[in-house]
Design an enzyme around this catalytic site. Structure first.
Site, mmCIF file in Angstrom:
data_model
loop_
_atom_site.group_PDB
_atom_site.id
_atom_site.type_symbol
_atom_site.label_atom_id
_atom_site.label_comp_id
_atom_site.label_asym_id
_atom_site.label_seq_id
_atom_site.Cartn_x
_atom_site.Cartn_y
_atom_site.Cartn_z
ATOM 1 N N LYS A 1 0.855 -1.188 0.000
ATOM 2 C CA LYS A 1 0.000 0.000 0.000
ATOM 3 C C LYS A 1 0.894 1.243 0.000
ATOM 4 O O LYS A 1 1.122 1.852 1.056
ATOM 5 C CB LYS A 1 -0.893 -0.004 1.248
ATOM 6 C CG LYS A 1 -2.203 -0.765 1.062
ATOM 7 C CD LYS A 1 -2.999 -0.803 2.343
ATOM 8 C CE LYS A 1 -3.796 0.447 2.615
ATOM 9 N NZ LYS A 1 -4.999 0.599 1.792
HETATM 10 N N1 PMP Z 1 -7.444 -2.775 -2.872
HETATM 11 C C1 PMP Z 1 -7.073 -1.520 -2.596
HETATM 12 C C2 PMP Z 1 -6.554 -0.660 -3.695
HETATM 13 C C3 PMP Z 1 -7.171 -1.027 -1.288
HETATM 14 O O1 PMP Z 1 -6.818 0.229 -1.007
HETATM 15 C C4 PMP Z 1 -7.685 -1.866 -0.272
HETATM 16 C C5 PMP Z 1 -7.808 -1.341 1.128
HETATM 17 N N2 PMP Z 1 -6.645 -1.553 1.858
HETATM 18 C C6 PMP Z 1 -8.051 -3.173 -0.601
HETATM 19 C C7 PMP Z 1 -7.925 -3.597 -1.918
HETATM 20 C C8 PMP Z 1 -8.574 -4.121 0.440
HETATM 21 O O2 PMP Z 1 -7.548 -4.483 1.349
HETATM 22 P P1 PMP Z 1 -7.909 -4.870 2.842
HETATM 23 O O3 PMP Z 1 -8.980 -5.871 2.790
HETATM 24 O O4 PMP Z 1 -6.618 -5.412 3.398
HETATM 25 O O5 PMP Z 1 -8.334 -3.611 3.520
#
Ligand code: PMP
Length: 319
Positions: free
Chosen positions: A164
């Site tokens: 991220k």
């Molecule tokens: N894709 C993106 C681009 C995101 O920003 C997120 C949020 N973190 C997710 C998928 C989902 O990830 P998570 O379930 O770990 O929050």
């Protein structure tokens, strides 16, 4: 959507430069490298308030910091905290902030060096900061109307897709802006090959003939913990076959159900895509049962999965 005040009006604290300080005092210089070049990684973690127990349940806390630390390694962000330190600092901040409602926890590791015109990662100071803010429904609707974005997800050869990084969110933000200005709730983003990738901040699933199908991580979707959790629950609790494979855009139009998953979004059904109803245009049965179980788990109401939650007890705030 978020505020720097508690429900009773006191200013919330941030963890900044190794101390717990009021958010208004947690400030960086305009010279900060990360401010210019997005040399940062962050996490989005939810703390869910369980009224009965009087506890915040933080979902998959360690996993989030493991992902953040992977991002730190990739971006050469040397922060002076271990995984254990980060978890402990987070619980401490949540408790000190005295939240008695659902919250969003935002850790950020960034290049704190006050130096611009310097396009590299090595030999630049890094730091870590953390805030926790009250947080409600993220997508603003329980049944989403989405559009296919004209923006495409970058390939891992352009910007790392498995972490991220702040830099990669300009793509999400452009897609979400385009979608919401056109009156939709959320964007569905394709990758360079035209395969379905994910939402602007969520992974994507479709249901077809009783099977749950989600894009491969190799199609550039973020390895989301909600995705992982839903895949796990579908197989283990409901004996639903889960398939990871590339999905074509037109398959979504013909799917029986489509939903998005993410820490902020939880599990939210998509009932319309590009002005076409998905199936009968209502939340489907598989989405509903997975959603119900997921909600119970993240708020600490399912004893079998309590080990996925870290609890924090709000302290009374004294001015
Ligand atoms: N894709 C993106 C681009 C995101 O920003 C997120 C949020 N973190 C997710 C998928 C989902 O990830 P998570 O379930 O770990 O929050």
């Amino acid at each position: 959507m978020s505020t720097n005040k508690t429900s009773t009006g006191e200013e919330l604290l941030a963890f900044f430069r190794g101390e717990y300080v009021p958010i208004s005092e947690a400030r960086v210089s305009v010279m900060t490298h990360a401010l210019h070049y997005a040399t940062a990684v962050f996490e989005g973690i939810r703390g869910n308030w369980n009224e009965e127990k009087g506890l915040i349940h933080i979902f998959k806390l360690r996993e989030h910091y493991e992902r953040m630390l992977r991002g730190c390694r990739l971006l050469m962000l040397d922060i002076p905290y271990s995984l254990e330190d980060l978890c402990q600092i987070t619980v401490e901040l949540v408790e000190r902030n005295g939240h008695r409602q659902d919250i969003y926890i935002r850790p950020l590791a960034y290049k704190s060096a006050e130096l611009v015109a310097n396009l590299k990662l090595q030999d630049l100071a890094s730091d870590f900061t953390l805030i926790t803010v009250p947080f409600g429904n993220y997508l603003g609707s329980d049944e989403l109307r989405c559009c296919t974005s004209s923006w495409r997800r970058p390939e891992d050869t352009m910007i790392p897709t498995h972490i991220k990084s702040s830099a990669s969110y300009i793509n999400s933000i452009l897609a979400k802006t385009e979608a919401t200005l056109a009156g939709f709730d959320e964007a569905i983003i394709l990758n360079q090959k035209g395969h379905v990738c994910e939402g602007s901040g969520e992974n994507l699933f479709m249901v077809s003939r009783g099977r749950l199908i989600t894009p491969l991580l190799e199609d550039n979707a973020l390895p989301g913990f909600t995705r992982e959790t839903i895949m796990d629950l579908a197989e283990r609790e409901f004996s639903i076959e889960v398939v990871e494979r590339s999905i074509d855009r037109s398959e979504l139009y013909l799917a029986d159900e489509v939903f998005l998953t993410g820490t902020a979004a939880h599990l939210t059904p998509v009932v319309e895509l590009d002005n076409r109803a998905i199936a009968d245009g209502k939340t489907g049965p598989i989405s509903s049962k997975l959603q119900r179980m997921y909600f119970d788990i993240v708020v600490g109401k399912n004893p079998k999965y309590l080990h996925w939650c870290t609890t924090a007890q709000p302290r009374l705030i004294t001015a």
